[in-house]
Design a protein around this motif. Structure first.
Motif, PDB file in Angstrom:
ATOM      1  N   ASN A  96       9.361   6.149   3.986  1.00 50.94           N
ATOM      2  CA  ASN A  96       9.133   5.048   4.860  1.00 50.94           C
ATOM      3  C   ASN A  96       8.277   5.569   6.126  1.00 50.94           C
ATOM      4  N   ILE A  97       7.314   6.288   5.680  1.00 44.22           N
ATOM      5  CA  ILE A  97       6.275   6.716   7.120  1.00 44.22           C
ATOM      6  C   ILE A  97       5.183   6.250   6.725  1.00 44.22           C
ATOM      7  N   ILE A  98       4.274   5.486   7.748  1.00 42.92           N
ATOM      8  CA  ILE A  98       2.943   5.276   7.568  1.00 42.92           C
ATOM      9  C   ILE A  98       2.321   6.025   8.559  1.00 42.92           C
ATOM     10  N   PHE A  99       1.369   6.832   7.978  1.00 43.00           N
ATOM     11  CA  PHE A  99       0.443   7.746   9.063  1.00 43.00           C
ATOM     12  C   PHE A  99      -0.758   6.967   9.078  1.00 43.00           C
ATOM     13  N   SER A 100      -1.136   6.393  10.354  1.00 40.01           N
ATOM     14  CA  SER A 100      -1.950   5.455  10.528  1.00 40.01           C
ATOM     15  C   SER A 100      -3.372   6.265  11.330  1.00 40.01           C
ATOM     16  N   ASN A 101      -4.487   6.213  10.777  1.00 42.15           N
ATOM     17  CA  ASN A 101      -5.564   6.980  11.452  1.00 42.15           C
ATOM     18  C   ASN A 101      -6.757   6.064  11.417  1.00 42.15           C
ATOM     19  N   GLY A 102      -7.065   5.991  12.605  1.00 46.06           N
ATOM     20  CA  GLY A 102      -8.587   5.555  12.832  1.00 46.06           C
ATOM     21  C   GLY A 102      -9.655   6.842  13.059  1.00 46.06           C
ATOM     22  N   LEU A 103     -10.610   6.833  11.940  1.00 45.74           N
ATOM     23  CA  LEU A 103     -11.210   8.039  11.952  1.00 45.74           C
ATOM     24  C   LEU A 103     -12.308   8.342  12.988  1.00 45.74           C
ATOM     25  N   GLU A 138      -3.883  11.322   3.576  1.00 37.99           N
ATOM     26  CA  GLU A 138      -3.587  11.011   2.011  1.00 37.99           C
ATOM     27  C   GLU A 138      -2.240  10.600   1.671  1.00 37.99           C
ATOM     28  N   ASN A 139      -1.752   9.658   0.834  1.00 37.22           N
ATOM     29  CA  ASN A 139      -0.560   9.396   0.668  1.00 37.22           C
ATOM     30  C   ASN A 139       0.232  10.645   0.200  1.00 37.22           C
ATOM     31  N   ILE A 140       1.487  10.944   0.548  1.00 40.89           N
ATOM     32  CA  ILE A 140       2.283  12.040   0.199  1.00 40.89           C
ATOM     33  C   ILE A 140       3.168  11.700  -0.876  1.00 40.89           C
ATOM     34  N   SER A 141       3.767  10.363  -0.642  1.00 37.85           N
ATOM     35  CA  SER A 141       4.508   9.752  -2.153  1.00 37.85           C
ATOM     36  C   SER A 141       4.456   8.326  -1.898  1.00 37.85           C
ATOM     37  N   ASP A 142       5.283   7.772  -2.512  1.00 36.33           N
ATOM     38  CA  ASP A 142       5.151   6.185  -2.892  1.00 36.33           C
ATOM     39  C   ASP A 142       5.398   5.489  -1.496  1.00 36.33           C
ATOM     40  N   THR A 143       6.241   6.300  -0.549  1.00 37.42           N
ATOM     41  CA  THR A 143       6.947   5.819   0.590  1.00 37.42           C
ATOM     42  C   THR A 143       6.435   6.549   1.750  1.00 37.42           C
ATOM     43  N   ILE A 144       5.529   7.622   1.726  1.00 37.28           N
ATOM     44  CA  ILE A 144       5.027   7.952   2.520  1.00 37.28           C
ATOM     45  C   ILE A 144       3.464   7.947   2.619  1.00 37.28           C
ATOM     46  N   VAL A 145       2.664   7.036   3.228  1.00 39.76           N
ATOM     47  CA  VAL A 145       1.622   6.518   2.979  1.00 39.76           C
ATOM     48  C   VAL A 145       0.696   6.915   4.224  1.00 39.76           C
ATOM     49  N   LYS A 151      -2.455  -5.992   8.758  1.00 42.30           N
ATOM     50  CA  LYS A 151      -1.756  -6.708   7.684  1.00 42.30           C
ATOM     51  C   LYS A 151      -1.192  -5.794   6.391  1.00 42.30           C
ATOM     52  N   ILE A 152      -2.045  -4.759   6.040  1.00 41.55           N
ATOM     53  CA  ILE A 152      -1.702  -3.726   5.205  1.00 41.55           C
ATOM     54  C   ILE A 152      -0.408  -3.039   5.720  1.00 41.55           C
ATOM     55  N   GLU A 153      -0.314  -2.614   7.045  1.00 39.80           N
ATOM     56  CA  GLU A 153       0.854  -1.979   7.427  1.00 39.80           C
ATOM     57  C   GLU A 153       2.242  -2.962   7.554  1.00 39.80           C
ATOM     58  N   ILE A 154       1.769  -4.253   7.794  1.00 38.32           N
ATOM     59  CA  ILE A 154       2.929  -5.318   8.147  1.00 38.32           C
ATOM     60  C   ILE A 154       3.420  -5.216   6.571  1.00 38.32           C
ATOM     61  N   LYS A 155       2.358  -5.642   5.617  1.00 38.59           N
ATOM     62  CA  LYS A 155       2.903  -5.634   4.181  1.00 38.59           C
ATOM     63  C   LYS A 155       3.905  -4.537   3.768  1.00 38.59           C
ATOM     64  N   ILE A 156       3.451  -3.274   4.019  1.00 38.08           N
ATOM     65  CA  ILE A 156       4.158  -2.258   3.527  1.00 38.08           C
ATOM     66  C   ILE A 156       5.563  -2.159   4.095  1.00 38.08           C
ATOM     67  N   MET A 157       5.691  -2.338   5.404  1.00 33.48           N
ATOM     68  CA  MET A 157       6.802  -2.517   5.967  1.00 33.48           C
ATOM     69  C   MET A 157       7.726  -3.378   5.624  1.00 33.48           C
ATOM     70  N   LYS A 158       7.374  -4.489   5.105  1.00 32.17           N
ATOM     71  CA  LYS A 158       8.100  -5.589   4.623  1.00 32.17           C
ATOM     72  C   LYS A 158       8.689  -5.237   3.444  1.00 32.17           C
ATOM     73  N   GLU A 159       7.900  -4.654   2.589  1.00 34.41           N
ATOM     74  CA  GLU A 159       8.494  -4.229   1.303  1.00 34.41           C
ATOM     75  C   GLU A 159       9.657  -3.231   1.300  1.00 34.41           C
TER      76      GLU A 159
END
Length: 204
Positions: A130-137, A148-155, A184-192
């Protein structure tokens, strides 16, 4: 100035674009110093003085410097392939500077010892979720980020035009569509994650 502009290069003003436009515009002359001054004026505005400008200290700036000394020693220097004068990282100088400012010993290996950062992918695959690594390039620090995603829940969620922590700031009417979509993507992930937690909880 440039480091701040590059790190927080956010819409709608995009400070790096302003600095570069000031440099390229040549409004103060064509020599190097005049062009740099043009970038300074574009970034800060036309002020009577640019030397020793007042800096408002906050718990964030003071706390961050303390953390850099006590926990997060970052070996950042300037090499020979830059427009800036070379200034290589010197650990001994860094340690002495921290002692002078805060009276604390620098622990350059604390992060990798405590968090296992020698192989963050391996460590997080075994112990994280349950970790989101958010990056603005556009953020220079993104080059050291998890992209890159590390697992299904570390994205990893990244945006080409994003800057440092931009998605964490308050939403504004001027936010571009890509930034709205990222949030919206981040909120969707956290809601899941939350929904799954309650489903799992109901089974006990």
């Amino acid at each position: 100035m440039y480091a701040s502009a590059a790190q927080y290069n956010e819409p709608p003003t995009y400070p790096v674009n302003k600095v570069c436009a000031g440099i390229d515009g040549g409004g103060f002359g064509d020599d190097i110093l005049s062009r740099i001054f043009g970038g300074l004026v574009a970034y800060n505005g036309n002020l009577p003085c640019y030397v020793n400008a007042h800096t408002d200290e906050s718990e964030t700036t003071v706390g961050w410097r303390w953390q850099e000394c006590s926990e997060l020693a970052m070996p950042i220097g300037i090499g020979n392939n830059s427009m800036f004068p070379p200034d290589p990282f010197d650990l001994e100088d860094y340690i002495e500077s921290c002692k002078s400012f805060y009276g604390v010993p620098t622990r350059p290996h604390w992060v990798t010892t405590y968090y296992g950062g020698h192989s963050i992918k391996l460590i997080l695959q075994r112990f994280g979720s349950n970790i989101i690594f958010s990056n603005g390039l556009r953020d220079p620090y993104s080059s050291g980020g998890v992209l890159e995603n590390i697992s299904d829940t570390i994205v990893a969620v990244s945006t080409v035009n994003g800057s440092h922590c931009l998605d964490l700031l308050f939403a504004k009417e001027t936010d571009p569509e890509w930034l709205v979509a990222q949030r919206k993507i981040e909120i969707k992930i956290m809601k899941e994650w939350i929904d799954k937690y309650y489903v799992d909880l109901s089974m006990f």
